[in-house]
Motif scaffolding. Structure first.
Motif, PDB file in Angstrom:
ATOM      1  N   PHE A   1       0.833  -1.209   0.000  1.00 10.13           N
ATOM      2  CA  PHE A   1       0.000   0.000   0.000  1.00 10.13           C
ATOM      3  C   PHE A   1       0.864   1.254   0.000  1.00 10.13           C
ATOM      4  O   PHE A   1       0.641   2.192  -0.791  1.00 10.13           O
ATOM      5  CB  PHE A   1      -0.912  -0.019   1.223  1.00 10.13           C
TER       6      PHE A   1
ATOM      7  N   PHE B   1       2.612   1.786  -3.309  1.00  3.89           N
ATOM      8  CA  PHE B   1       1.692   2.320  -4.325  1.00  3.89           C
ATOM      9  C   PHE B   1       1.488   3.814  -4.119  1.00  3.89           C
ATOM     10  O   PHE B   1       1.514   4.599  -5.084  1.00  3.89           O
ATOM     11  CB  PHE B   1       0.349   1.606  -4.271  1.00  3.89           C
ATOM     12  N   MET B   2       1.255   4.211  -2.873  1.00  2.00           N
ATOM     13  CA  MET B   2       0.987   5.622  -2.602  1.00  2.00           C
ATOM     14  C   MET B   2       2.183   6.487  -2.960  1.00  2.00           C
ATOM     15  O   MET B   2       2.026   7.614  -3.445  1.00  2.00           O
ATOM     16  CB  MET B   2       0.600   5.812  -1.135  1.00  2.00           C
TER      17      MET B   2
ATOM     18  N   HIS C   1       1.965   6.740  -6.690  1.00  2.00           N
ATOM     19  CA  HIS C   1       0.746   7.463  -7.063  1.00  2.00           C
ATOM     20  C   HIS C   1       0.889   8.965  -6.829  1.00  2.00           C
ATOM     21  O   HIS C   1       0.466   9.776  -7.665  1.00  2.00           O
ATOM     22  CB  HIS C   1      -0.421   6.901  -6.247  1.00  2.00           C
TER      23      HIS C   1
ATOM     24  N   ASP D   1      -7.329   8.974  -3.104  1.00  2.00           N
ATOM     25  CA  ASP D   1      -6.097   8.167  -3.087  1.00  2.00           C
ATOM     26  C   ASP D   1      -6.423   6.707  -2.757  1.00  2.00           C
ATOM     27  O   ASP D   1      -5.880   5.780  -3.384  1.00  2.00           O
ATOM     28  CB  ASP D   1      -5.118   8.709  -2.044  1.00  2.00           C
TER      29      ASP D   1
ATOM     30  N   TRP E   1      -5.882   3.254  -5.069  1.00  2.00           N
ATOM     31  CA  TRP E   1      -5.163   2.041  -4.636  1.00  2.00           C
ATOM     32  C   TRP E   1      -6.020   0.795  -4.808  1.00  2.00           C
ATOM     33  O   TRP E   1      -5.553  -0.216  -5.348  1.00  2.00           O
ATOM     34  CB  TRP E   1      -4.739   2.195  -3.181  1.00  2.00           C
TER      35      TRP E   1
ATOM     36  N   HIS F   1      -6.361  -0.124  -8.401  1.00  4.96           N
ATOM     37  CA  HIS F   1      -5.101  -0.705  -8.878  1.00  4.96           C
ATOM     38  C   HIS F   1      -4.997  -2.166  -8.457  1.00  4.96           C
ATOM     39  O   HIS F   1      -4.606  -3.036  -9.255  1.00  4.96           O
ATOM     40  CB  HIS F   1      -3.924   0.093  -8.323  1.00  4.96           C
ATOM     41  N   GLU F   2      -5.341  -2.456  -7.222  1.00  2.74           N
ATOM     42  CA  GLU F   2      -5.261  -3.823  -6.725  1.00  2.74           C
ATOM     43  C   GLU F   2      -6.219  -4.748  -7.474  1.00  2.74           C
ATOM     44  O   GLU F   2      -5.849  -5.859  -7.866  1.00  2.74           O
ATOM     45  CB  GLU F   2      -5.560  -3.859  -5.220  1.00  2.74           C
TER      46      GLU F   2
END
Length: 304
Positions: free
Chosen positions: A38, A41-42, A45, A62, A66, A69-70
């Motif tokens: 996580f 990804f952030m 992102h 946000d 995520w 995306h998952e």
């Protein structure tokens, strides 16, 4: 990159989960993996280094990015729900220490998923599985070892991690075993004579010394037995028996609970034997054998 302060905080949380929360090592590893994924990804992102302060600035948008995306990379609803739970728990822990508002993260709804029903083997198939597993062993002591492990799964309702977590100090098995399960929850389970005999037969044949501090079940080189080995031998056995892919080590535990329930076992007693913290977890077994329940009803009810 994820800033060192945030990485240190993650490790501090993981340590607290194990030491204070009593979470098992595998659970802590899964939580670390989920939260680290996580955070990584952030970082991508948002396009900037991610530190402790940035965690409090994350928005609902946000979070949705995520989750999208998952799902886009094939993560199922159940796995995503678990990851979201880990992220929320970590965020709540951080918010208490850093004083930020975690609402944007904590308010995200978990994806819905249908809980899968346990898929136990019938009694004949469960016993046949033990015999077929024993027949797969290339050497006598390995055959005896594998049969002993699977007998414990079915005879005592153990998880594979619990069976392989036994030490040489647990041998010889007595009338009961004290098991430390998920979340550090302790329970006492009775041991059937067949399970005691199976373990004794394995120890008698084992070429490696079974010591009080070492593992009870050992691999070819004498180290702790990898659970994958039991999964593989059961995979071969179920192919031989024509059983479905759901005939796994955990299915033997399901079979233990279902067969006890079918024989009239008390649901709360079965809850204790399985080490479930909530009765609702155990109650799933009441829906396993509906067809048999209706058959008994039709035969036994006086108005049938």
């Amino acid at each position: 990159m994820i800033q060192p302060g945030l990485r240190d905080a993650l490790e501090g949380w993981i340590t607290a989960l194990g030491a204070i929360g009593g979470r098992a090592g595998n659970t802590c590893d899964a939580y670390r993996h989920d939260v680290l994924g996580f955070l990584e990804f952030m970082q991508r992102h948002r396009g900037t280094g991610l530190g402790v302060a940035a965690l409090g600035d994350l928005t609902l948008s946000d979070m949705r990015a995520w989750m999208a995306h998952e799902r886009g990379r094939g993560v199922g609803a159940r796995s995503l729900a678990r990851a979201l739970s880990a992220v929320k728990t970590f965020t709540g822990w951080m918010a208490e220490r850093e004083g930020f508002d975690p609402t944007a993260i904590l308010s995200v709804r978990s994806p819905r998923y249908r809980a899968s029903m346990p898929r136990p083997l019938d009694e004949e198939a469960a016993l046949a599985m033990i015999g077929a597993v024993e027949a797969q062993g290339a050497e006598g002591w390995i055959a005896a070892r594998d049969a002993a492990v699977v007998t414990l799964l079915y005879g005592c309702g153990l998880r594979i991690s619990e069976a392989l977590g036994l030490s040489g100090g647990d041998h010889p098995l007595g009338a009961s075993l004290r098991i430390i399960g998920k979340g550090g929850k302790e329970r006492v389970v009775p041991v059937l004579p067949a399970a005691r005999d199976a373990v004794a037969a394995y120890v008698a044949l084992c070429p490696h010394p079974v010591t009080g501090t070492g593992p009870l079940f050992m691999g070819v080189r004498g180290g702790a037995l990898n659970p994958r080995q039991i999964s593989k031998v059961m995979e071969r056995a179920r192919g031989q028996l024509g059983l479905p892919a759901t005939a796994t080590p955990h299915a033997m535990r399901h079979s233990f609970a279902t067969h006890l329930l079918n024989a009239g076992g008390d649901l709360r007693a079965i809850q204790e034997l399985l080490g479930h913290s909530s009765l609702s977890t155990t109650q799933v077994y009441t829906g396993v054998d509906t067809a048999r329940l209706m058959e008994v009803y039709d035969k036994a009810h006086p108005r049938a």
